[in-house]
Enzyme design. Structure first.
Site: not given
Ligand code: IPT
Length: 940
Positions: A401, A481
């Site tokens: 991220e 994820e």
């Protein structure tokens, strides 16, 4: 004095990064009690901290490794994406809690030595015997200083100043607690002269043969006795070997000797490659059935001990997990040793996340700013150098991220040069130019299926048909994820697994996440971010693991274990079918057992090579309803004893009998003439039933607040405040019909109900419920979207003396329509209190789908039997859904004077919308007419 805290420099005075290894050279652990003093600013206790003669006898004592915020100083803070300080890089606030640490030690082991810190959060400056050694940032990475010539045999003084915030904090914005301190080991390592300080084991595998070369910074001798290998560093040998894999973690132990020092080697031969868009290990495709693991312990934070790390690995192996993404930083090096030993594929992720720059529109994002280049490169180099010799590490991940930036290109090039043997992952740059994998987080089932078919939409910012677009479609896809395990859930694990297994493009997936980050509260309960009064705050978002914070497996983990079981066992046409989902292993390490009722037997396991299927005939079976076939470990392993169940399948032996309830006249049944509710069933006192459409929302019902928040819609419509009206109670000899309407306060919409009671033999009653919606079911006040029901069923109030539930249906654990694979069909008994799953944030739990019948009993107490036509869902608890909904801690749930039983036509699924797609329509209860039947009888 404190400029380094806010400089871009990753450190100063440190040794070059190198492999983490164990040797027989003397080593002194400096873990233990240190003198400690916490001060509010970066100035710390002042310049004297380094002075060996400083009297620190009045300082506190703090254990190392630890986080001071978990040892009674200051407090832990939890944010998800936001920085807990202004985005003003590389600066941090003047309020910068600073811990000064001091420790005295003797060193009888000679001149040459290295001082190693395995992890200090977030910035450390170090002095030995009054001499400054340097400083370092990069919390979850080691750093070392050469202390040769600075040590005395006795009375050395080591001083460390640790700052909670530093420029490094900008690169450490992972979704987790901010936990400062010396939280990993501190050690002094004797370095014999002309010993090897760094080496790189290259151990590949091809067609039954392993090729080994060990490069080192000084000449040495490599010995692997089991293979008859004895050769100098830098030389290559090829010998017949067994390969290393997560399924069969074959390690060859040996030594690397130089300068009188023997370094322990644990060599695993394996080759990772990407061929035609598929990830291969040792030439065959692999599918990661993985989890994202943060280091967490409710008392120790990220200061895990070896036993806890081993516990994680053992629990993963026991639950069929074969891969770990070390989200979002390199773990303690011992964790990787355990992965080598027990067998887990590892995606080793670097300690880089700049998520909070999202609040600056990504302006100034470090990977895009040259000033941060060295700091980022430093982290990548420290990860790769430390972990390069682990066979379990099969993929490098550059971080999480952190959007995009030119520096990722430089990091990628450096890794490729240093270690061409492992592919590289980075998810967030949608060009995937610097990644060997296409990758996403949290797609819906449909999106994932489109990806599998190679038909995904071109990502935003990438031109359709451009070289990036074409290249990405040719890459293996890694789902880094998915399945957000927050609270009760996640749902659809089996649905995802089916898609992942159906397309060759997929190399696997990692559930978010392994363990809840709850912290132990002084009263014994658990704290989440919202329990600390600080803004910004990530609240309960840190409670999203498959394990509860104390490492008790949640129902979600059991569901995952079933969804990814390595053997799929189906029973059809008089045969047992075995689909081997191992990537490399056959099934010779397993035993097959069958059970029918209380009878058991064994079956001979046929030869089923990896990724193939076979079948065997069913033996003669005794009479019974259900057959269960289990695949269990044939022998003890390091992670589970013989007999441990790795997979199972079931079949119904007799065709289901049609439901045929006897008739007769009402006897021993009493209704309230006003409400039409049951008052007595034989000797059993009963209240209700009333129509119930409410459940205490699960975390996933809340979506992400701004997205997919079903709870908001339910509350806007008023499903949490339904009121009931009775229009008519018509009593006859052979039926009682109760007509009414249930609707929320303030709304025109509602549900018309007809409950038709008929005698059903032996003092029992059959109830047919017809529900007809009225009005417009949209959440008009907030959005005008269609609303669906959390549940549809009946609520009954029963005497508190009922303590036990026995049922035939799915169990023993809880189940929901989209999370029911782990619950097998059978007859189960449990205490009502034990039917509750203690989610740390109270919410709906303990449901059982596909229940054929249920008996609630209590000692010396008339009980209740419920039968379905054919099935119902049930929950039984000592508090109501409203109590559950209101509670914010499990300790607030107090038994009421009743047992509350829900007998439901259905409940909606769980999903994983707290960080994922909306719940699929097929797991919802749409607004439409419903009819369902149950039979109620007094029991015992
Ligand atoms: C994703 C993060 O990578 C992970 O650390 C965690 O925060 C997870 O979300 C939610 O629990 S990022 C998100 C924008 C999908």
């Amino acid at each position: 004095m404190t400029d380094h805290v806010e400089s871009y420099a990753p450190g100063e005075g440190r040794l070059p990064p190198r492999a983490d290894f164990r040797s027989d050279a003397p080593r002194l652990s400096l873990n233990g009690d240190w003198a400690f003093r916490l001060t509010p600013t970066a100035a710390g206790t002042g310049p004297d901290v380094a002075d060996p003669d400083l009297d620190d006898s009045g300082w506190d004592r703090l254990r190392v490794p630890s986080h001071w915020v978990l040892e009674g100083y200051d407090r832990p803070l939890y944010t998800n994406t936001a920085y807990p300080f202004p985005i003003d890089p590389p600066h941090v606030p003047a309020q910068n809690p600073t811990g000064d640490y001091r420790r005295r030690f003797d060193w009888p082991f000679g001149e040459r030595a290295v001082l190693r810190f395995q992890g200090v959060d977030s910035c450390a400056r170090v002095w030995l015997n009054g001499t400054e050694l340097g400083h370092s940032k990069g919390s979850r990475l080691p750093f070392e200083f050469d202390v040769t010539g600075l040590l005395r045999p006795a009375g050395n003084v080591l001083a460390v100043r640790v700052h909670r915030w530093s420029s490094g904090s900008y690169l450490e914005d992972q979704d987790m607690w901010w936990l400062p301190g010396i939280f990993r080991d501190v050690e002094l390592l004797a370095r014999p002269s002309s010993a090897i300080d760094d080496f790189f084991v290259h151990a590949s595998y091809l067609d039954g043969r392993g090729t080994l070369r060990v490069d080192a910074d000084r000449p040495g001798i490599v010995e692997l006795p089991e293979l008859g290998v004895r050769m100098p560093t830098g030389e290559t040998v090829t010998v017949p070997v067994e390969p290393w894999s997560a399924e069969r973690p074959r390690l060859y132990r040996g030594t690397l000797t130089a300068g009188g020092e023997r370094i322990a080697l644990a060599v695993g031969f394996r080759t990772v490659s990407i061929v035609d868009g598929r990830l291969l290990v040792n030439g065959v495709p692999v599918l990661f059935r993985g989890v994202n693991r943060h280091e967490h312990d409710p008392e120790r934070g990220r200061a895990l001990d070896l036993a806890t790390m081993r516990r994680d690995v053992v629990l993963m192996k026991q639950h069929n997990i074969n891969a770990v993404r070390t989200s979002h930083y390199p773990p303690h090096p011992d964790f990787l040793r355990l992965c080598d030993e027990y067998g887990l594929w590892v995606v080793d992720e670097c300690d880089i996340e700049t998520h909070g720059f999202i609040y600056a529109g990504w302006a100034g994002n470090p990977p895009a700013e040259p000033a941060w280049r060295d700091a980022l490169a430093d982290r990548i180099e420290r990860m790769v150098e430390r972990d390069k010799n682990h066979p379990s590490v099969v993929v490098w991940s550059m971080g999480n991220e952190s959007w995009s930036g030119a520096t990722f290109g430089e990091l990628e090039s450096w890794i490729r040069k240093r270690d061409p043997s492992r592919p590289i992952h980075y998810e967030r740059d949608r060009s995937y130019r610097h990644s060997d994998f296409a990758s996403l987080m949290y797609p819906s089932l449909d999106e994932l299926d489109a990806i599998g078919r190679g038909e995904e939409p071109t990502p935003e910012g990438v031109e359709a048909g451009s070289p990036d677009d074409v290249r990405r479609r040719g890459l293996p896809f890694l789902l880094c994820e998915y399945a957000h395990a927050m609270g009760n859930g996640p749902g659809s694990l089996l649905d995802y697994q089916r898609i992942l297994e159906a397309h060759e493009r997929f190399c696997g997936a990692f559930v978010w996440e392994w363990i809840d980050h709850g912290l132990r509260a002084p009263d014994g309960g658990l704290l989440h971010g919202g329990d600390v009064d600080y803004t910004p705050n990530g609240g309960r978002y840190c409670l999203d693991g498959l394990l509860f914070a104390d490492r008790t497996p949640s129902p979600g983990l059991l569901e995952y274990a079933k969804a990814i079981e390595p053997v799929v066992i189906t029973i059809a046409d008089g045969r047992v079918w075995l689909r081997n989902r191992y990537d490399m292993a056959d099934l010779s390490h397993l035993r097959l057992e069958w059970t029918v009722g209380h009878e058991v037997g064994t079956l001979t396991v046929p030869h089923v090579p990896a990724r193939t299927s076979a079948s065997l005939p069913l033996p003669e079976l005794p009479d019974g309803d259900w057959l269960t076939v289990r695949a269990v470990l044939a022998a003890d392993t390091a992670w589970a004893p013989a007999g441990h169940v790795v997979a199972w399948g079931q079949a119904e032996l007799a065709p289901p009998r049609p439901v045929d309830w006897p008739r007769g006249g009402f006897s021993g049944v009493r209704f309230d003439p006003e409400t039409g509710q049951l008052v007595r069933l034989g000797d059993l006192e009963i209240g209700g039933p009333v129509l119930d459409v409410w459940r205490a929302p699960v975390e996933n019902d809340r979506g992400q607040g701004f997205r997919n928040d079903l709870t908001r819609a339910w509350r806007a419509v008023g499903l949490d405040r339904v009121l009931h009206r009775v229009d008519e109670v018509r009593t006859g000899d052979d039926r009682v019909v109760v007509r009414g309407r249930s609707g929320p306060a303030g709304q025109a919409l509602g549900l018309r109900t007809e409950m038709c009671w008929e005698p059903a033999g032996d003092g029992a009653v059959a109830l047919t419920v017809t529900v007809t919606p009225e009005g417009i079911w949209t959440d008009t006040p907030i959005g005008g979207h269609d609303v669906t029901l959390p549940r549809l069923g009946l609520r009954l109030a029963l005497p508190a003396g009922l303590t036990r539930a026995t049922w035939f249906g799915r169990g023993p654990g809880e189940s929901y329509v989209d999370s029911r694979a782990a619950a097998r069909v059978g007859r189960f008994t449990a205490e009502i209190d034990a039917l509750q799953t203690p989610y740390p944030w109270p919410q709906e739990n303990g449901n059982h789908v596909e229940t054929r019948w249920l008996e609630l009993t209590g000692d010396g107490q008339p009980g209740l039997r419920v039968e379905g036509d054919p099935w119902f869902d049930f929950t039984a608890r000592r508090w109501t859904s409203e109590d559950l909904d209101r509670a914010t801690k499990p300790s607030q749930l107090r038994p009421s004077e009743r047992v509350w039983l829900n007998v439901d036509h259905g409940q909606q699924g769980l999903g994983s919308a707290s960080c994922g797609p909306p719940l699929p329509q097929r797991y919802r209860l749409p607004i439409r007419p419903y009819t369902f039947r149950v039979r109620l009888a007094g029991w015992g």
